[in-house]
Write an enzyme that holds these catalytic residues in place. Structure first.
Site, PDB file in Angstrom:
ATOM      1  N   ASP B  76       0.833  -1.218   0.000  1.00 36.10           N
ATOM      2  CA  ASP B  76       0.000   0.000   0.000  1.00 36.10           C
ATOM      3  C   ASP B  76       0.862   1.260   0.000  1.00 36.10           C
ATOM      4  O   ASP B  76       2.065   1.227   0.283  1.00 36.10           O
ATOM      5  CB  ASP B  76      -0.965   0.015   1.189  1.00 36.10           C
ATOM      6  CG  ASP B  76      -0.258  -0.055   2.536  1.00 36.10           C
ATOM      7  OD1 ASP B  76       0.751  -0.801   2.644  1.00 36.10           O
ATOM      8  OD2 ASP B  76      -0.707   0.620   3.472  1.00 36.10           O
ATOM      9  N   GLU B 132      -0.062  -1.089   5.644  1.00 33.27           N
ATOM     10  CA  GLU B 132       1.017  -0.711   6.548  1.00 33.27           C
ATOM     11  C   GLU B 132       0.932   0.763   6.912  1.00 33.27           C
ATOM     12  O   GLU B 132       1.395   1.170   7.979  1.00 33.27           O
ATOM     13  CB  GLU B 132       2.386  -0.990   5.887  1.00 33.27           C
ATOM     14  CG  GLU B 132       3.588  -0.880   6.831  1.00 33.27           C
ATOM     15  CD  GLU B 132       4.219   0.508   6.879  1.00 33.27           C
ATOM     16  OE1 GLU B 132       5.070   0.728   7.753  1.00 33.27           O
ATOM     17  OE2 GLU B 132       3.860   1.387   6.045  1.00 33.27           O
TER      18      GLU B 132
END
Lengths: 362, 362
Positions: B76, B132
């Site tokens: 991400d 994350e």
């Protein structure tokens, strides 16, 4: 459907009348019923000219006296408690319930005097107004001053706010500013890349803590100033060094200073930091050196103190009318959940004002 | 309808592959497409066992080597700018756009190594995970550790977060507490009836400003600690002396301390005030004295520094797996609107990891 007007008996004892006024619930913004009742009680009195402005009622004698005085009081109260602290009830020597202290007792006295004094020795303007307990822009007295300035013309004004039976002269002004410490944002894992605005604000708070407020004598009364933080905010996220910290400071300044002078004083204190005004209300000198005020104090022969809080006397002051607070009830009980008023202060304040306005009441 | 899977060419140059990965937009919570693409690219490789867990993909060699290492990276990114800083583009010696630095370059290197090394000299577990960049409870690596702890078992782990091509070992822990100064409310016109909690907080800020953070050497690396306010709040109304002022403090502590020891340290510093924990993440020792880690550092022969920020190496540390960060891109460019990565660092980091995992890659 318009609620039924509640009949008020102005011949009733001041305690009974205060209780009846309390029982017409009139939290700020909801004063129509009580204003209707006050207007209905005053209209039949032929010695008074009665004007209605929104939920304010103004009643004036017009005897051509050399001097005119205002007796003013607000009709609204702060919100009730839950369960409601109404209806008012007698408990020992006190009347207990919302409005008993702030300030249906003062309103009851105004109404009693209006009824009992067809020929006071000074012309009297009785002002009953709405929305005193909320933001200034809604204030009914200010609205009357805008809509009918001629109705407020006078040599002296008494606000019947609770003072515990003493005269409170003038009032401190109040200035609210935001003092801003600036920094530079950084990740809180590497604060050395930034500058912490909250840490920087330590200097602002340090100056506040070190400040020694003065007590200033104005027209013979001692005004105790105050300066302190009423708020602080800073920070955007849990891992970011804040780039701004804003301390909201309230300065209560003696009425020998103008608002501009108060701001200068605060700006000097916080030199090096941005100072932004968020609220400013001028103070009011007690004006007790003026003849009308002196006559009032002499007639009452009660103690005279400076008023610390800001009140609507400042509004009269802005109209160049000296004004004082004088009314029944302990001001510390205003807005209190257990609001109450000693019944003896209701009768005492009424008697004192009678001594002033008429040697020989009906 | 499910979006079409984007084909990834693992034989392409690492810069081309990084660019292709960037162009699959994958802001946290929106990683399905990129996880699909990664899974689809790895499934055909017969030397890998591939597992999908939500939007995480785990691929493992199973050669019975004496040692197993993890190469991990998150799929991400933080949100795009407006207008969007995608698609990625080449500008001189840099690849520019969201994800180029944090951390599609690392992901590209993982994919390239997975394809190029059918027989690495250690068994390798490649972990690609989601979420994350947002609150810890969503972290895909933590979820894999809960759902498939056996898949993460290893002797050493490398997170391919941007480090500018050096090895960053371990990480500081982070503790966030609210330190509360209490006072007594009063009307701001009569502050002497109360006690100003914001003024009281001057003591808390004073201790913060006077605090001298230490630099602590752990396993041969220097960890620079940090302690500072990240927020402050106090005050209820413009005319009320605040009865509470809350300073939010962030302590970044070296990994020689446990979270409990860090809290004890902060509680002692703010003795006399209430201290409440709002966030606590343990640090991670670099573990560079362990054989697997030492071999890594020796093979790469690049500088080794302590990591200041908290990263997911602490998650491996909690699983008793020593872990370091090593990846292309300047960490200061992570999350930056002008995020970019020198293309030479992409190739350099890939080559360094190849040196470690295989003397003779295909």
């Amino acid at each position: 459907m318009k609620p039924t007007t509640t009949g008020l008996d102005l011949a009733a004892d001041v305690v009974v009348l205060t209780s009846a006024l309390c029982d017409i619930e009139s939290v700020s913004g909801n004063e129509e019923r009580i204003a209707d009742a006050v207007e209905a009680a005053l209209r039949p009195l032929s010695h008074l000219q009665v004007t209605r402005d929104g939920n304010a009622v103004i009643a004036r004698t017009d005897l051509g006296r050399r001097e005119r005085v205002v007796l003013a009081g607000h009709l609204d109260t702060v919100p009730l408690t839950d369960p409601p602290n109404l209806p008012a009830r007698r408990a020992g020597d006190n009347l207990v319930g919302r409005g008993t202290c702030d300030m249906k007792g003062g309103v009851a006295i105004q109404l009693r005097l209006a009824a009992r004094l067809p020929e006071p020795d000074r012309d009297v303007t009785y002002v009953f107004y709405d929305c005193e307990e909320i933001a200034k822009e809604h204030n009914g007295l200010a609205r009357v001053a805008r809509n009918h300035p001629e109705l407020l013309e006078a040599d002296f004004a008494v606000l019947l706010e609770p003072t515990g039976g003493i005269v409170e002269g003038g009032c401190n002004g109040t200035l609210r500013v935001e003092v801003t410490a600036r920094g530079r944002a950084a990740h809180s894992a590497r604060p050395w890349n930034g500058h912490n605005a909250v840490h920087e604000a330590t200097t602002i708070l340090g100056r506040l803590v070190a400040y020694e407020p003065e007590t200033i004598t104005v027209d013979g009364l001692d005004y105790r100033e105050a300066l302190g933080a009423v708020g602080i905010r800073g920070g955007t996220a849990g891992n970011v060094i804040p780039d701004e910290c804003v301390v909201t400071v309230n300065y209560r300044f003696a009425p020998n200073k103008s608002g501009v002078q108060a701001l200068t004083h605060v700006s000097e204190l916080f030199e090096g930091y941005a100072v932004k005004v968020t609220d400013l209300a001028e103070g009011a000198r007690p004006g007790l050196d003026l003849p009308a005020a002196r006559a009032f104090v002499e007639a009452l022969s009660v103690p005279v103190h400076a008023k610390e809080g800001w009140t609507d006397v400042a509004l009269f002051s802005a109209l160049s009318i000296p004004a004082v607070n004088f009314g029944p009830g302990d001001p510390n009980m205003a807005h209190h959940d257990q609001e109450h008023c000693p019944v003896e202060q209701l009768a005492g304040a009424e008697a004192a004002l009678l001594r002033w306005l008429a040697a020989d009441p009906e």
